[in-house]
Design an enzyme around this catalytic site. Structure first.
Site, short mmCIF file in Angstrom:
data_model
loop_
_atom_site.label_atom_id
_atom_site.label_comp_id
_atom_site.label_asym_id
_atom_site.label_seq_id
_atom_site.Cartn_x
_atom_site.Cartn_y
_atom_site.Cartn_z
N HIS A 166 59.05 2.48 45.42
CA HIS A 166 60.01 2.89 46.45
C HIS A 166 60.00 4.41 46.53
O HIS A 166 59.90 5.09 45.51
CB HIS A 166 61.43 2.43 46.11
CG HIS A 166 61.59 0.94 46.03
ND1 HIS A 166 61.20 0.10 47.04
CD2 HIS A 166 62.11 0.14 45.07
CE1 HIS A 166 61.47 -1.15 46.70
NE2 HIS A 166 62.02 -1.15 45.51
N VAL A 193 55.23 -5.37 40.21
CA VAL A 193 55.59 -3.96 40.37
C VAL A 193 55.43 -3.52 41.82
O VAL A 193 54.53 -3.96 42.54
CB VAL A 193 54.74 -3.07 39.43
CG1 VAL A 193 53.25 -3.10 39.82
CG2 VAL A 193 55.26 -1.64 39.41
N CYS A 196 52.37 -5.15 43.69
CA CYS A 196 52.73 -6.57 43.62
C CYS A 196 51.76 -7.37 42.76
O CYS A 196 51.62 -8.58 42.91
CB CYS A 196 52.86 -7.17 45.01
SG CYS A 196 54.03 -6.27 46.04
#
Length: 216
Positions: free
Chosen positions: A79, A76, A170
């Site tokens: 943004h 994950v 991440c």
């Protein structure tokens, strides 16, 4: 001067994640051996994206921010506005590079970009992306289909970092994120988003051995 292959550069401005993702897939599915490579530059509205390796437990508290399950590699990430997202849509067979080499070239391009702002950074062998003193400034996730790449890299320019606290970025619990604007003396070297995008386009195209050409 050597005639290098063209890299068409498209500035998408601010655009929702899902339509851009679909457009990347459509471009990749529709391209042939003669289709020029493209680089798409975009800022997405706030969104969490789960990679193919994504696990629900890494979404700690998404709140009102939408979550999109996507087909890129990795876990994950977040943004949002102020983050430069660059999608290199490349024919890897034509460029004669593999996926691992592409990851390395993208990481090198971010390191070179930050060096222009006098920032020392480096990738990590076990965790794709680029880091400054252990803090992550750029996240990377790719997909390759028919020998062609899509998805790409997200570089924190002046993005609000708070939403990263709602996830394990991440997949790493406690991973600190950083951004360009906090690492530069902006009184001496202003951080302008459009300038960062231009610098990055120049650097990445040079590393790939391509000639950047703006495409409307």
């Amino acid at each position: 001067m050597t005639d290098l292959p063209i890299l068409h550069v498209k500035n998408l401005g601010k655009a929702d994640y899902q339509p851009v993702w679909q457009a990347m897939k459509d471009f990749t599915d529709g391209r042939d051996a003669h289709t020029p490579d493209e680089l798409w530059l975009v800022e997405h509205p706030p969104v969490f994206t789960q990679g193919q390796a994504g696990k629900a437990e890494h979404l700690l508290a998404p709140g009102a921010i939408p979550v999109v399950a996507t087909d890129r590699g990795g876990q994950v990430t977040y943004h949002g506005p102020g983050q430069l997202v660059a999608y290199p849509l490349l024919d890897l067979r034509r460029l004669k590079i593999g996926v691992r080499e592409l990851v390395t070239k993208i990481e090198q391009s971010v390191v070179a970009l930050l060096a222009e702002y006098k920032i020392d950074s480096a990738p990590k062998a076990d965790a794709p992306g680029v880091y400054v003193n252990g803090d992550k400034i750029a996240s990377l996730g790719l997909r390759v289909r028919k020998g062609c790449s899509f998805h790409g890299v997200a570089i924190n320019v002046d993005v609000d970092l708070a939403p990263f606290n709602q996830i394990n970025p991440c997949g790493y619990a406690g991973l600190n994120m950083t951004r360009l604007v906090d690492l530069v003396d902006t009184t001496k070297q202003p951080v302008v988003f459009s300038d960062v995008a231009k610098r990055y386009t120049r650097i990445l195209s040079n590393i790939l051995g391509l000639t950047a050409q703006l495409k409307e």
